[in-house]
Design a protein around this motif. Structure first.
Motif, PDB file in Angstrom:
ATOM      1  N   ALA A 175       0.690  -1.070   0.085  1.00  0.00           N
ATOM      2  CA  ALA A 175       0.049  -0.445  -0.076  1.00  0.00           C
ATOM      3  C   ALA A 175       0.987   0.742  -0.520  1.00  0.00           C
ATOM      4  N   ILE A 176       0.551   2.479  -1.019  1.00  0.00           N
ATOM      5  CA  ILE A 176       1.394   3.489  -0.735  1.00  0.00           C
ATOM      6  C   ILE A 176       0.618   4.065  -0.832  1.00  0.00           C
ATOM      7  N   VAL A 177       0.870   5.220  -0.075  1.00  0.00           N
ATOM      8  CA  VAL A 177      -0.241   6.552   0.580  1.00  0.00           C
ATOM      9  C   VAL A 177       0.249   7.680   0.594  1.00  0.00           C
ATOM     10  N   GLY A 178      -0.225   8.721  -0.256  1.00  0.00           N
ATOM     11  CA  GLY A 178      -0.139   9.875  -0.666  1.00  0.00           C
ATOM     12  C   GLY A 178      -0.511  11.485  -0.426  1.00  0.00           C
ATOM     13  N   GLY A 179      -0.338  11.919  -0.904  1.00  0.00           N
ATOM     14  CA  GLY A 179      -1.113  13.434  -0.564  1.00  0.00           C
ATOM     15  C   GLY A 179      -1.212  13.934  -1.303  1.00  0.00           C
ATOM     16  N   GLU A 180      -1.915  14.956  -1.863  1.00  0.00           N
ATOM     17  CA  GLU A 180      -1.744  15.808  -3.611  1.00  0.00           C
ATOM     18  C   GLU A 180      -0.556  16.677  -3.559  1.00  0.00           C
ATOM     19  N   SER A 181      -0.202  16.891  -4.450  1.00  0.00           N
ATOM     20  CA  SER A 181       1.002  18.022  -4.823  1.00  0.00           C
ATOM     21  C   SER A 181       0.475  18.918  -5.762  1.00  0.00           C
ATOM     22  N   GLY A 182       0.278  20.694  -5.707  1.00  0.00           N
ATOM     23  CA  GLY A 182       0.388  21.841  -6.849  1.00  0.00           C
ATOM     24  C   GLY A 182      -0.964  22.555  -5.763  1.00  0.00           C
ATOM     25  N   SER A 183      -0.945  23.571  -6.751  1.00  0.00           N
ATOM     26  CA  SER A 183      -1.270  24.713  -6.198  1.00  0.00           C
ATOM     27  C   SER A 183      -2.826  24.719  -5.956  1.00  0.00           C
ATOM     28  N   LYS A 184      -3.837  23.378  -6.931  1.00  0.00           N
ATOM     29  CA  LYS A 184      -5.227  23.199  -5.833  1.00  0.00           C
ATOM     30  C   LYS A 184      -5.480  22.397  -5.136  1.00  0.00           C
ATOM     31  N   ALA A 185      -4.393  21.346  -4.711  1.00  0.00           N
ATOM     32  CA  ALA A 185      -3.897  20.630  -3.446  1.00  0.00           C
ATOM     33  C   ALA A 185      -5.343  20.438  -2.353  1.00  0.00           C
ATOM     34  N   ARG A 186      -5.526  19.206  -2.431  1.00  0.00           N
ATOM     35  CA  ARG A 186      -6.997  19.030  -0.979  1.00  0.00           C
ATOM     36  C   ARG A 186      -5.663  18.124   0.225  1.00  0.00           C
ATOM     37  N   PRO A 187      -6.346  18.581   0.795  1.00  0.00           N
ATOM     38  CA  PRO A 187      -5.015  18.184   2.262  1.00  0.00           C
ATOM     39  C   PRO A 187      -5.583  17.141   2.749  1.00  0.00           C
ATOM     40  N   MET A 188      -4.467  16.176   3.232  1.00  0.00           N
ATOM     41  CA  MET A 188      -5.090  15.110   3.425  1.00  0.00           C
ATOM     42  C   MET A 188      -4.546  14.929   5.313  1.00  0.00           C
ATOM     43  N   LYS A 189      -5.231  14.638   5.803  1.00  0.00           N
ATOM     44  CA  LYS A 189      -5.154  14.586   7.669  1.00  0.00           C
ATOM     45  C   LYS A 189      -3.462  13.728   7.913  1.00  0.00           C
ATOM     46  N   ALA A 190      -2.943  14.056   8.937  1.00  0.00           N
ATOM     47  CA  ALA A 190      -2.078  12.729   9.188  1.00  0.00           C
ATOM     48  C   ALA A 190      -2.945  11.208   9.796  1.00  0.00           C
ATOM     49  N   GLU A 191      -3.895  12.046  10.641  1.00  0.00           N
ATOM     50  CA  GLU A 191      -4.774  10.209  11.489  1.00  0.00           C
ATOM     51  C   GLU A 191      -5.075   9.294  10.325  1.00  0.00           C
ATOM     52  N   TRP A 192      -5.187  10.031   9.265  1.00  0.00           N
ATOM     53  CA  TRP A 192      -6.033   8.960   8.067  1.00  0.00           C
ATOM     54  C   TRP A 192      -4.712   7.859   7.397  1.00  0.00           C
ATOM     55  N   ALA A 193      -3.638   8.986   7.104  1.00  0.00           N
ATOM     56  CA  ALA A 193      -2.140   7.523   6.828  1.00  0.00           C
ATOM     57  C   ALA A 193      -2.207   7.488   7.688  1.00  0.00           C
ATOM     58  N   VAL A 194      -2.406   7.379   9.033  1.00  0.00           N
ATOM     59  CA  VAL A 194      -1.661   6.817  10.102  1.00  0.00           C
ATOM     60  C   VAL A 194      -2.903   5.326  10.445  1.00  0.00           C
ATOM     61  N   LYS A 195      -3.897   5.384  10.212  1.00  0.00           N
ATOM     62  CA  LYS A 195      -5.156   4.478  10.125  1.00  0.00           C
ATOM     63  C   LYS A 195      -4.960   3.287   9.553  1.00  0.00           C
ATOM     64  N   ILE A 196      -4.135   4.039   8.323  1.00  0.00           N
ATOM     65  CA  ILE A 196      -3.635   3.163   7.365  1.00  0.00           C
ATOM     66  C   ILE A 196      -2.722   2.280   7.620  1.00  0.00           C
ATOM     67  N   LYS A 197      -1.824   2.923   8.017  1.00  0.00           N
ATOM     68  CA  LYS A 197      -0.469   2.482   8.040  1.00  0.00           C
ATOM     69  C   LYS A 197      -0.754   0.918   9.168  1.00  0.00           C
ATOM     70  N   GLU A 198      -0.977   1.360   9.852  1.00  0.00           N
ATOM     71  CA  GLU A 198      -2.134   0.128  11.332  1.00  0.00           C
ATOM     72  C   GLU A 198      -1.897  -0.508  10.699  1.00  0.00           C
ATOM     73  N   GLN A 199      -3.671  -1.243  10.284  1.00  0.00           N
ATOM     74  CA  GLN A 199      -3.989  -1.532   9.348  1.00  0.00           C
ATOM     75  C   GLN A 199      -3.261  -2.393   8.437  1.00  0.00           C
ATOM     76  N   CYS A 200      -2.422  -1.742   7.706  1.00  0.00           N
ATOM     77  CA  CYS A 200      -1.432  -1.947   7.326  1.00  0.00           C
ATOM     78  C   CYS A 200      -0.732  -3.297   8.031  1.00  0.00           C
ATOM     79  N   GLU A 201       0.503  -2.840   8.956  1.00  0.00           N
ATOM     80  CA  GLU A 201       0.759  -3.441   9.991  1.00  0.00           C
ATOM     81  C   GLU A 201       0.033  -4.684  10.924  1.00  0.00           C
ATOM     82  N   GLN A 202      -0.881  -4.614  10.931  1.00  0.00           N
ATOM     83  CA  GLN A 202      -1.820  -6.028  11.011  1.00  0.00           C
ATOM     84  C   GLN A 202      -2.200  -6.754   9.875  1.00  0.00           C
ATOM     85  N   GLN A 203      -2.374  -5.724   9.480  1.00  0.00           N
ATOM     86  CA  GLN A 203      -2.758  -7.228   7.976  1.00  0.00           C
ATOM     87  C   GLN A 203      -1.454  -7.721   6.543  1.00  0.00           C
ATOM     88  N   ASP A 204      -0.042  -7.674   7.900  1.00  0.00           N
ATOM     89  CA  ASP A 204       0.937  -7.947   6.888  1.00  0.00           C
ATOM     90  C   ASP A 204       0.708  -7.193   5.258  1.00  0.00           C
TER      91      ASP A 204
END
Length: 242
Positions: A175-204
Motif C-alpha cells: 500500500a502506497i499512501v500520499g497527499g496531493e501536490s500542486g496549487s489546487k491540492a486538497r489536504p490530507m489529514k495525518a490520522e487518515w494515513a496513520v490509520k492505513i499504516k496501522e491496518q497494514c501492520e495488522q494485516q501484514d
C-alpha cells in the motif's frame, strides 16, 4: 522512457499517453498538466495533448534496457483506458513477458476493464498489478483487484482525500499512501494515513508513505519538498516481497 522522481519506482514507460477523468482523484491530474506543457514544448508523443494516444514507437524500449529495472507503466496515461485496443494491450504484455529481468508496476482506476482483460489472460509474473483508491467510494476497486491472480497486488492511496475507515487488505501485498501536490491540492489529514499504516501492520501488508504533498502534517500549505515524507517522525519505505 526515462528515470523518474516518483519515490516508489525507478523509471517510467509510456506505451500510450493521455487519459480522461473518471473519479475524484483525477480532479487535479498532474499528468494532464504535464501533457499540455510537453505539447507546448513540442515534445514527441504529446502532439495531442492529453487525448488518449497509442505510442507504438515506444513499445520496444524495455527490450533495449539490459539492467534489471522497476518500471511504472503509463505514468502519463492509464493502460486500461476505454479506448485501449486489446490487441495493442497484448503487444504491451508481450514486451513485459519477454523481459523477465524487469519488474512492471501497473496502476489503474478502471478496474472493470482490468478484470475483463484478465478473464482470458494470465498476469505475467514480473507484473505488480495495482488500483488507485482515493476515497471510500473507490474502495470497491480493491475487491476487483484481489480476485485477479498476480504475484504482487498493490494499492495507490493517493491522493488520499478522506478517512478510508476499515480496509480489507486480504490478498493485497503493498500500500502506497500520499497527499496531493500542486496549487489546487486538497489536504490530507495525518490520522487518515496513520490509520492505513496501522491496518497494514495488522494485516501484514508492506507500507510505503510517498509524500505529504502541498499540505503538511501540520495542515499548513507549503512546498512538497518542505513538507517531506516523514509520518510519525520516520520514513516508511517498505516494498512487497516478490
Amino acid at each position: 522512457m526515462k528515470k523518474t522522481k516518483i519515490e516508489w519506482t525507478e523509471a517510467t514507460w509510456n506505451p500510450t499517453t493521455g487519459c480522461n477523468k473518471v473519479s475524484a482523484g483525477c480532479k487535479n491530474c498532474y499528468a494532464e498538466t504535464m501533457s499540455f506543457r510537453l505539447k507546448a514544448m513540442k515534445t514527441p508523443g504529446y502532439d495531442n495533448g492529453f487525448e488518449f494516444s497509442l505510442m507504438p514507437e515506444r513499445l520496444a524500449q524495455p527490450l533495449n534496457i539490459k539492467k534489471p529495472t522497476r518500471f511504472f507503466v503509463n505514468s502519463m496515461s492509464d493502460l486500461f483506458h476505454e479506448k485501449m485496443p486489446y490487441d495493442y494491450l497484448d503487444r504491451v504484455f508481450d514486451v513485459i513477458q519477454n523481459t523477465p529481468r524487469h519488474q512492471y508496476q501497473i496502476l489503474t482506476k478502471r478496474e472493470n476493464i482490468l478484470a475483463d482483460y484478465f478473464k482470458t489472460r494470465v498476469v505475467p509474473k514480473n507484473v505488480w498489478l495495482g488500483v488507485t483508491v482515493e476515497n471510500k467510494k473507490s474502495k470497491n476497486r480493491i475487491d476487483v483487484l484481489r480476485n485477479i491472480e498476480a504475484e504482487i497486488r498493490f494499492l495507490s492511496l493517493e491522493p488520499l482525500l478522506e478517512d478510508l475507515e476499515e480496509l480489507n487488505l486480504s490478498k493485497i501485498h503493498w500500500a502506497i499512501v500520499g497527499g496531493e501536490s500542486g496549487s489546487k491540492a486538497r489536504p490530507m489529514k495525518a490520522e487518515w494515513a496513520v490509520k492505513i499504516k496501522e491496518q497494514c501492520e495488522q494485516q501484514d501488508v508492506a507500507f510505503f508513505f510517498k509524500q505529504w504533498g502541498t499540505w503538511g502534517a501540520d495542515n499548513v500549505k507549503r512546498s512538497k519538498k518542505a513538507n517531506g515524507r516523514l509520518l510519525e517522525g520516520k520514513e516508511w519505505n517498505a516494498y512487497p516481497v516478490g
